[in-house]
Design an enzyme around this catalytic site. Structure first.
Site, PDB file in Angstrom:
ATOM      1  N   GLY B 242       0.799  -1.223   0.000  1.00 49.91           N
ATOM      2  CA  GLY B 242       0.000   0.000   0.000  1.00 49.91           C
ATOM      3  C   GLY B 242       0.832   1.274   0.000  1.00 49.91           C
ATOM      4  O   GLY B 242       2.069   1.239   0.060  1.00 49.91           O
ATOM      5  N   HIS B 243       0.144   2.404  -0.052  1.00 50.62           N
ATOM      6  CA  HIS B 243       0.811   3.705  -0.134  1.00 50.62           C
ATOM      7  C   HIS B 243       1.554   4.046   1.148  1.00 50.62           C
ATOM      8  O   HIS B 243       1.117   3.737   2.234  1.00 50.62           O
ATOM      9  CB  HIS B 243      -0.162   4.825  -0.500  1.00 50.62           C
ATOM     10  CG  HIS B 243      -1.386   4.897   0.344  1.00 50.62           C
ATOM     11  ND1 HIS B 243      -2.245   5.949   0.271  1.00 50.62           N
ATOM     12  CD2 HIS B 243      -1.913   4.060   1.248  1.00 50.62           C
ATOM     13  CE1 HIS B 243      -3.229   5.747   1.097  1.00 50.62           C
ATOM     14  NE2 HIS B 243      -3.068   4.613   1.698  1.00 50.62           N
ATOM     15  N   ASN B 244       2.717   4.683   0.979  1.00 46.13           N
ATOM     16  CA  ASN B 244       3.536   5.155   2.094  1.00 46.13           C
ATOM     17  C   ASN B 244       4.112   4.046   2.963  1.00 46.13           C
ATOM     18  O   ASN B 244       4.599   4.298   4.059  1.00 46.13           O
ATOM     19  CB  ASN B 244       2.748   6.153   2.969  1.00 46.13           C
ATOM     20  CG  ASN B 244       2.520   7.482   2.271  1.00 46.13           C
ATOM     21  OD1 ASN B 244       1.476   7.688   1.648  1.00 46.13           O
ATOM     22  ND2 ASN B 244       3.485   8.367   2.323  1.00 46.13           N
TER      23      ASN B 244
END
Lengths: 362, 362, 362
Positions: B242-244
């Site tokens: 996922g993001h980050n």
């Protein structure tokens, strides 16, 4: 294209009860809002109510069907409605004939590649060195076929299928969009400093005849030797099959299941969705595995039905799952019981007193 | 290409016992039906029986190997058979040299894109504006590289890899077919009417050196900042990142695992297949996580081994799993014990009676 | 592109406290190492400490923020910092304007295909017969659009999206790289000899407006009728949606979840990652489902929160999970309690003795 109810009855060897001249242009489900030129089937008594209200022109029913109310629609009476409907689906698919033919431009076909008659090669497809492709093969756009790959007759590769070098695909196979065959097995040798060294993956993938593979599924090539998918295997979408795995004939694998390296899955197994297998396991023929199970040991007995994380016998899993929901209550009961433990000590005190009294008394 | 057993022994610094002039053309597994020109290795005593029956020309064995029966095959004796065989795999891979070179047509290379020497760009690959690509890079057909992407030296992108704009890929990386780097993070702001508004995802993905990524794996770009895959990380097929998220150096992640947004995974972790992480967790270095685990809280202590749904210590999980199978029986036992509860009341009655008798008696 | 703090304050209707002339060129997170020209926001009091140490030029804070120490950075004071920051992200995205336009070469556009104004068609994209595409549509490279597909206005298909024939995609949708829409449903009729016959999948997929679909997700077409994704649905990466499924409006589905054939998921549901649904289930509106849950029965009551394998109410699952960890201990307790069972027999002996004594005594 339209057919009369009578024409359809002939196709599926059925008997018409009602108006055989009605026109049919569409296959529909009995529980949906069917249009007037539709035909549907009643295969499950659960859906019987719909037969009295459907606006479909005709419904295919079993010989054993006995109406409980007035049926307004025309009926086609057959032995097995589901089978009859599947036959219709097949006929309808042939009419649709959605498969294109010929070689579109631009495509990349290496001069050393060979292919049989009646082929479709979609635009932007890439066919590498020494590739051998059979006849009646459909290769949709954006397919990548690496060098030395062999593909049998009557096989269809949908858009964006990628097949690494040296893979072998059989006859009558269907690989859906985005399938990757022959990527590196996940093998890394741990070094003393905690890092990993890639282990070259020099084997290949062999897929036998009549295999179906769902969209975006990945099948890794073997380290040495081959990852093998036997005849008639059906694999759903987003499944992962590790290096050196063998899947036995006519086994069915549902979506998002993952099979770790060197597993040997038997024939005629039915594996639910999101199941995970640890590496190097052997699963006996005819094993049935419930969805989301975690398989961490081999299954030796044929025909077992298992489920759970880790998996054990299916009925036991369902029973334990019922008790799992009651665990907080069960724990409280045990704690209540423990409070009674003091009674035991009291019992000892009573026994002692009683002995004394008895001694005095006698 | 063929080598004599003696030539191979020299490559792996081994000693020949038997006929060193035999020709070898294939690497094989000891437990498969090896052809006559094969060489295999005995790394695990579990497979020892095969050494007495294999039809391979030669087997690599450890110095410590002592035959229990007559060995008919030629032996190459080394310190570490597995390591020696890995060396052979590497040599063999170099000989195969399956990587093509040059720039195939048609391909789309923006005029502003730069690339180093000794490059392969397969047909139908797309290289966008301001892309910078290092030397010795292999870009297979159907690869998409969006604008402003940077790719280091000696990196390989297999067929159909898609890299969104602004991503950065290091040196010596391997991205397998169908990998997607830099898709939108899954971020939506809930509105008061129950609908969702897309939150723009403006960050990027940074992948450091020596990273391997398996087929059809997806790595989302950050909302702001970067999703970071550190040096030496090995990721299997169909993994979701996922993001980050940040993955620490030399961590290994098996197939179909999913890591939710903003997780920070430590170095040298080993994560099994189909594991799921809730968002915003921190996982300490050297954590080992069993397959299918559900991680819903951070792991602070380094070197823990955990499993379960939700996960806790591995040994505890295995012990609890054993009792889980016995839950219906455990419940019955508790119910039987509860029936004895009445005895406590009887005990009270006895005590009362005894007090009375004692009073009278004394 | 740079803006002053005052200009930004105006965009988000905020009040400046500090130096409004500072230049901002970057959006950053408050807990990262922000550069001097950055702006970030404080949305969660958990991160308050960072506001006293950040090197960002400005921080967006809530009206309710009260500094506990000296704040060195310039502040922009707004009602809702998160919302204000999202507005900035949107403005920034517009400035980036990373979407290309025009029709790149080579691409394959069938002569019967139609498309609206202001379109982007990337190189190597394939647009089949009778395809209808709206205006402002962005089609990235390597997209495959089969015959008779319809695509609404303002929709974006990222690189390598594959859409099978007859699918319908709405307006304002985003499909990320590698998405497959319309592959065969997983339907096979078991034959008496244990093999399977493919059931033709003749339906299609209908995706309504404002739907987002994550990278490498797969959505199968219906056997007959349609697989339907209603308006505003948000689907993460690597999700599997089976044939004849319907997903209700504004439902959110996290990564790697799998939904089996003919499920009907309600509106406004929130479904965690790696959840699995058995086939033919109905899930009520507003249902929330925890990650990795296994759903094996329909959910009739709206607004339930469930989790587990199999799933039940969320709080119950969390409580049972706590006891699961204590199971070995609980089992020992029960065994200890069972050893006391002998006491009951002793109690009987005591009672007998007491009766005798009483008889003699009286």
């Amino acid at each position: 294209m339209k057919f009369t109810v009578s024409q359809i009855a002939q196709m599926i060897q059925g008997k018409v009860s009602g108006n055989g001249d009605l026109l049919i242009s569409k296959l529909a489900k009995i529980d949906e809002d069917a249009s007037e030129e539709s035909i549907c089937f009643l295969g499950n008594s659960k859906y019987e109510n719909y037969i009295y209200t459907t606006s479909a022109a005709a419904v295919i029913v079993a010989e054993t069907f006995e109406a409980k109310k007035e049926v307004l629609t025309t009926l086609i009476i057959v032995k097995d409605p589901y089978l009859a409907f599947t036959t219709l689906l097949e006929q309808y698919e042939k009419l649709l004939n959605h498969h294109p033919t010929g070689i579109e431009s631009p495509s990349f076909i290496d001069t050393t590649a060979q292919y049989g008659e009646n082929i479709y090669i979609g635009a932007f497809s890439y066919i590498g060195k020494n590739v051998k492709i059979g006849k009646n093969v459909k290769i949709y756009p954006h397919v990548f076929i690496g060098e030395n790959v062999t593909i049998g007759d009557n096989t269809t590769l949908y858009a964006g299928v990628k097949i690494y070098y040296h893979s072998i695909i059989g006859n009558h196979c269907t690989l859906h969009a985005g399938v990757v065959v022959g990527g590196d097995g996940f093998g890394f040798a741990p070094q003393t400093d905690g890092t990993y060294k890639n282990i070259p993956q020099l084997g290949n993938v062999i897929i036998h005849d009549y295999v179906n593979i769902g969209a975006n599924t990945t099948i890794d090539r073997a380290t040495i030797g081959a990852t093998v998918i036997q005849k008639g295997v059906k694999i759903d979408n987003l499944v992962q099959i590790g290096h050196n795995v063998e899947i036995g004939e006519h086994t069915v694998i549902s979506a998002q299941t993952g099979i770790s390296g060197s597993c040997k899955i038997g024939k005629y197994c039915r594996i639910g969705g999101q199941v995970g297998f640890a590496g190097h396991l052997e699963i006996a023929d005819n094993t049935q595995i419930g969805a989301q199970s975690g398989i961490n040991s081999s299954v030796e007995k044929q025909g077992a039905t298992i489920q759970g994380y880790p998996a054990f016998d299916y009925k036991g899993f369902m029973k334990s799952s019922v008790v799992f929901r009651q665990l907080p209550e069960l724990k409280k009961k045990v704690e209540r019981l423990e409070k009674q433990q003091v009674a035991i000590e009291e019992l000892d005190a009573i026994k002692k007193l009683l002995e004394q009294m008895k001694a005095k008394f006698e």
